[in-house]
Enzyme design. Structure first.
Site, short mmCIF file in Angstrom:
data_model
loop_
_atom_site.label_atom_id
_atom_site.label_comp_id
_atom_site.label_asym_id
_atom_site.label_seq_id
_atom_site.Cartn_x
_atom_site.Cartn_y
_atom_site.Cartn_z
N GLY A 50 0.84 -1.18 0.00
CA GLY A 50 0.00 0.00 0.00
C GLY A 50 0.88 1.24 0.00
O GLY A 50 2.02 1.20 0.48
N GLN A 81 2.96 9.95 1.00
CA GLN A 81 4.24 9.25 1.11
C GLN A 81 5.14 9.53 -0.09
O GLN A 81 6.33 9.21 -0.04
CB GLN A 81 4.01 7.73 1.24
N CYS A 125 5.87 -0.08 7.43
CA CYS A 125 5.48 1.10 6.65
C CYS A 125 6.67 1.55 5.83
O CYS A 125 7.78 1.63 6.35
CB CYS A 125 5.03 2.21 7.60
N HIS A 161 -4.64 1.32 7.42
CA HIS A 161 -3.29 1.89 7.53
C HIS A 161 -3.13 3.06 6.55
O HIS A 161 -2.64 4.12 6.91
CB HIS A 161 -2.26 0.78 7.24
N GLU A 162 -3.56 2.84 5.29
CA GLU A 162 -3.38 3.88 4.26
C GLU A 162 -4.28 5.10 4.52
O GLU A 162 -3.86 6.24 4.33
CB GLU A 162 -3.64 3.32 2.86
N HIS A 164 -2.77 7.31 6.94
CA HIS A 164 -1.78 8.21 6.31
C HIS A 164 -2.47 9.45 5.75
O HIS A 164 -1.99 10.57 5.94
CB HIS A 164 -1.07 7.52 5.15
ZN ZN Z 1 2.54 3.31 5.86
#
Ligand code: ZN
Length: 188
Positions: free
Chosen positions: A46, A51, A102, A144-145, A148
């Site tokens: 992911g 990011q 991550c 999780h994404e 972010h």
């Molecule tokens: Zn991550």
């Protein structure tokens, strides 16, 4: 299409809530293609737009490369998911703890407790509205994404004791004293 350098802890863009995507144009499709290539190159499952330094509520996911998924589903075409402006509409009551990593926190792994299922609504690159039920690893990666995209790291979901134990590693990453098998963003 290009492999983009990945921003690491604790760049300000990783602390920000991402802006909604409003324009579905070639530039967006180009970015999506680059994010997918960047994710595969880093052997991630992911990747969120912040990011790679883009302030956009956009994430790409493909869990087919993971071991867990291989065992469940042998063969089959790998097709990355592209979630634009994703919103989690429902969480299962049941939670489970499992190890996460991550790409923005190289070499750091820890057990995180999350809902085992979620219902997520998003737009795909063709502007189609989709509601998806996810379970297990996919539900975990979705959570999780989307964390972010809200400016949150998985380490913030750990107990304060656990986080304290990771402090030195986090400080090393923050100082740029970290290596990875994929390009890292080394700017400000
Ligand atoms: Zn991550």
């Amino acid at each position: 299409m290009a492999i983009l350098p990945i921003y690491t802890y604790d760049h300000p863009i990783l602390r920000k809530r991402m802006a909604p995507v409003t324009e579905f144009n070639d530039e967006l499709r180009e970015l999506v293609a680059s994010m997918i290539e960047t994710m595969y190159n880093a052997e991630g499952i992911g990747l969120a737009a912040n990011q790679v330094g883009r302030d956009m509520a956009l994430t790409v996911i493909d869990i087919s490369g993971s071991k867990e998924e291989d065992e469940e589903k042998k063969g089959g075409e790998s097709k990355p998911l592209v979630l634009i402006n994703p919103v989690i509409e429902a969480y299962s009551d049941e939670e489970e703890s499992s190890e996460e990593g991550c790409l923005s926190l190289p070499d750091l792994r820890a057990d995180v407790t999350r809902s085992i299922g979620v219902q997520v609504r998003f737009t795909d690159p063709d502007m189609k509205e989709i509601t998806m039920e996810a379970e297990g690893l996919l539900a975990r990666v979705v959570q999780h994404e989307i964390d972010h995209l809200h400016g949150r790291y998985f380490v913030e979901r750990l107990s304060s004791i656990r986080r304290t134990m990771l402090r030195r590693q986090l400080m090393d990453i923050k100082r740029g004293d970290v290596e990875a098998d994929y390009p890292l963003y080394r700017g400000e």
